[in-house]
Write a protein that holds these residues in place. Structure first.
Motif, mmCIF file in Angstrom:
data_model
loop_
_atom_site.group_PDB
_atom_site.id
_atom_site.type_symbol
_atom_site.label_atom_id
_atom_site.label_comp_id
_atom_site.label_asym_id
_atom_site.label_seq_id
_atom_site.Cartn_x
_atom_site.Cartn_y
_atom_site.Cartn_z
ATOM 1 N N TYR A 207 0.824 -1.193 0.000
ATOM 2 C CA TYR A 207 0.000 0.000 0.000
ATOM 3 C C TYR A 207 0.871 1.262 0.000
ATOM 4 O O TYR A 207 2.009 1.245 0.489
ATOM 5 C CB TYR A 207 -0.903 0.052 1.235
ATOM 6 N N VAL A 209 0.726 5.212 1.382
ATOM 7 C CA VAL A 209 0.067 6.215 2.227
ATOM 8 C C VAL A 209 0.677 7.556 1.884
ATOM 9 O O VAL A 209 1.890 7.755 2.041
ATOM 10 C CB VAL A 209 0.253 5.903 3.722
ATOM 11 N N LYS A 210 -0.118 8.483 1.404
ATOM 12 C CA LYS A 210 0.397 9.777 0.957
ATOM 13 C C LYS A 210 0.329 10.794 2.087
ATOM 14 O O LYS A 210 -0.723 10.999 2.699
ATOM 15 C CB LYS A 210 -0.395 10.260 -0.256
ATOM 16 N N SER A 211 1.484 11.408 2.337
ATOM 17 C CA SER A 211 1.556 12.468 3.343
ATOM 18 C C SER A 211 1.595 13.820 2.637
ATOM 19 O O SER A 211 2.430 14.024 1.746
ATOM 20 C CB SER A 211 2.813 12.300 4.206
ATOM 21 N N ALA A 219 1.031 11.771 9.531
ATOM 22 C CA ALA A 219 0.488 10.672 8.728
ATOM 23 C C ALA A 219 0.831 9.320 9.349
ATOM 24 O O ALA A 219 0.005 8.394 9.350
ATOM 25 C CB ALA A 219 1.017 10.756 7.302
ATOM 26 N N LEU A 223 -1.838 6.524 10.737
ATOM 27 C CA LEU A 223 -1.775 5.160 10.212
ATOM 28 C C LEU A 223 -1.701 4.146 11.350
ATOM 29 O O LEU A 223 -2.434 3.146 11.362
ATOM 30 C CB LEU A 223 -0.560 5.016 9.297
ATOM 31 N N VAL A 349 -3.535 2.524 -3.039
ATOM 32 C CA VAL A 349 -3.566 3.698 -2.162
ATOM 33 C C VAL A 349 -4.367 3.354 -0.912
ATOM 34 O O VAL A 349 -5.466 2.795 -0.996
ATOM 35 C CB VAL A 349 -4.195 4.909 -2.878
ATOM 36 N N PHE A 350 -3.800 3.690 0.242
ATOM 37 C CA PHE A 350 -4.428 3.388 1.538
ATOM 38 C C PHE A 350 -4.796 4.699 2.206
ATOM 39 O O PHE A 350 -3.938 5.566 2.431
ATOM 40 C CB PHE A 350 -3.464 2.593 2.415
ATOM 41 N N ASP A 351 -6.051 4.864 2.531
ATOM 42 C CA ASP A 351 -6.524 6.085 3.182
ATOM 43 C C ASP A 351 -6.499 5.910 4.693
ATOM 44 O O ASP A 351 -7.115 4.969 5.226
ATOM 45 C CB ASP A 351 -7.948 6.423 2.725
ATOM 46 N N VAL A 352 -5.803 6.813 5.383
ATOM 47 C CA VAL A 352 -5.717 6.732 6.846
ATOM 48 C C VAL A 352 -6.867 7.516 7.466
ATOM 49 O O VAL A 352 -7.384 8.461 6.858
ATOM 50 C CB VAL A 352 -4.372 7.274 7.349
ATOM 51 N N PRO A 353 -7.273 7.133 8.680
ATOM 52 C CA PRO A 353 -8.340 7.886 9.347
ATOM 53 C C PRO A 353 -7.880 9.307 9.654
ATOM 54 O O PRO A 353 -6.710 9.542 9.972
ATOM 55 C CB PRO A 353 -8.589 7.084 10.632
ATOM 56 N N GLY A 354 -8.806 10.254 9.574
ATOM 57 C CA GLY A 354 -8.448 11.648 9.799
ATOM 58 C C GLY A 354 -8.956 12.220 11.093
ATOM 59 O O GLY A 354 -8.414 13.195 11.608
#
Length: 439
Positions: A207, A209-211, A219, A223, A349-354
């Motif tokens: 995956y 993870v975009k910072s 980020a 994660l 692409v992995f979306d992290v919780p915000g």
């Protein structure tokens, strides 16, 4: 000596893999040298140890085999596998970070037939005459790609020159070396290449993870919060970065272990133990943690810093999906970064919780118990003590590690306070002992 079947039964292994069977055939079915390439976590240590013990003479007190490894962690891990085999042979582990005099004193008691050693410490003992190498016929170089690089080349050359009786050499690694130096003096070589055949890469989900920021700490924190109490290794390229990231995550409420080459031996051992037993769900580390550590159940790998090369990527990612397990690897990518071209598939692409980020609690806490091997304390003794005096059930207790002068035990996080209150000052093996939490 126990048979292979007896050893496997003792280790709880039902069957050997094709790679392990192939290594056994090559070592026992010829008189030549062997090079084995196989993925990290595929069981290379057992692959060479099983046939090696079959080549040795239990009745002889001579040192017959030397296993050279690049670091103390792999030396200790390999020695522990050897001990667990119960093959009737005596072994010993030699590495820097402790007095050579203490090792020599122990050596005279043990009279090892096999030694597992780092290059520098091996040379030290051979130069001093602490080891009689005249009977050494077998040389194993594990992680040979690293052992034979520039930083080790001089020590390796010296070590090999001090083992004049070696007639067979066995080299193992998860990545190949461009050239095997002439001083290793291999001949009639059988080359076994199982890279890509262990299917580990197929068991690792990749995956990205975009910072949005060059500094990727926020980020990373998000994660890790999303992982819950899953075990995760965060890889960085520099020691000071490990310290900085560990400090940030700790201040954010995560329980982490830091691991790098600037730490002393006890700090490194404690860090790995806390991570392995579930007392810290995150290990923040340099590439030193990518090889030789006994951590079979790592759920996630996070490349905070991109690997400096393909070999580093292979070894890092090999910390997860070991044996038959699956795992995940994440590339934390800043605005000016991209996934390296050598990565075999396009990561998703992995979306992290915000929002609503809550630092997860680890499952366990590590307790220090002030009695160890010198007090003739066993794992069973510690387990019984914690159940009887600490009021714990067996299911509340995880990994137990017995050191020379103390012991460590992993205890369920919601039970440790009562256990310490009840057990501290009570008798273990007839002697009052300290019980306290390790932080």
């Amino acid at each position: 000596m126990n048979s292979v079947r007896d050893i496997l039964r003792k280790l709880g292994i039902e069957a050997l893999s094709p790679m392990q069977l192939g290594m056994g055939d090559a070592m026992l079915g010829s008189d030549g040298d062997v090079v084995l390439l196989s993925e990290t976590g595929s069981g290379k240590t057992l692959a060479y140890l099983l046939p090696l013990v079959g080549l040795l003479d239990v009745a002889s007190d001579a040192l017959q085999a030397v296993v050279i490894v690049p670091g103390r962690e792999l030396a200790l891990q390999s020695y522990e596998v050897f001990k667990s085999m119960g093959c009737g042979l005596r072994g010993m582990c030699l590495y820097g970070g402790r007095p050579a005099m203490d090792e020599h004193r122990e050596m005279r008691k043990v009279v090892p037939q096999v030694v597992f050693a780092t290059p520098g410490r091996l040379v030290d003992h051979l130069d001093k005459g602490n080891l009689d190498a005249s009977g050494v016929e077998f040389l194993v170089i594990d992680e040979f790609d690293k052992c034979l690089k520039m930083g080790f080349a001089d020590e390796m050359g010296r070590a090999v020159s001090l083992l004049p009786g070696v007639r067979r050499r066995f080299l193992l690694s998860a990545t190949d070396a461009d050239v095997i130096p002439s001083f290793v003096d291999m001949c009639d070589v059988t080359r076994l290449d199982y890279l890509g055949q262990g299917d580990a890469s197929c068991r690792v989900d990749l995956y990205v993870v975009k910072s949005p920021d060059k500094d990727k700490l926020d980020a990373l924190f998000a994660l890790l919060c999303g992982f819950g109490d899953e075990s995760t290794i965060v890889f960085l390229n520099y020691r000071d970065s490990v310290e900085r990231v560990s400090r940030f995550l700790t201040e954010k409420g995560l329980v982490v272990s830091a691991f790098h080459g600037g730490m002393d031996q006890k700090e490194r051992e404690d860090a790995v133990f806390k991570f392995s037993n579930g007392s810290a769900s995150v290990l923040v580390a340099t590439d030193l943690a990518s090889r030789g550590l006994d951590m079979p159940d790592v759920d996630n790998i996070v490349h905070y810093h991109l690997p400096v090369g393909e070999d580093e990527y292979v070894h890092r990612t090999g910390r997860t999906a070991r044996w038959k397990a699956g795992g995940r690897a994440f590339f934390l990518i800043g605005p000016d970064e991209a996934v390296p071209s050598y990565v075999p598939v396009e990561p998703a692409v992995f979306d992290v919780p915000g929002d609503g980020l809550v630092p997860p609690r680890p499952r366990m806490v590590t307790l220090y118990i002030g009695k160890g091997k010198k007090d003739k304390v066993s794992r069973g003794d510690v387990l019984g003590f914690l159940c009887k005096e600490g009021g714990l059930d067996g299911g509340d207790i995880g990994r137990i590690d017995i050191r020379e002068r103390c012991s460590y035990a992993a205890v369920a996080i919601d039970k440790w306070k009562d256990a310490v209150n009840c057990a501290s000052g009570k008798k273990l093996k007839g002697i009052k002992t300290i019980v306290e939490r390790i932080r």
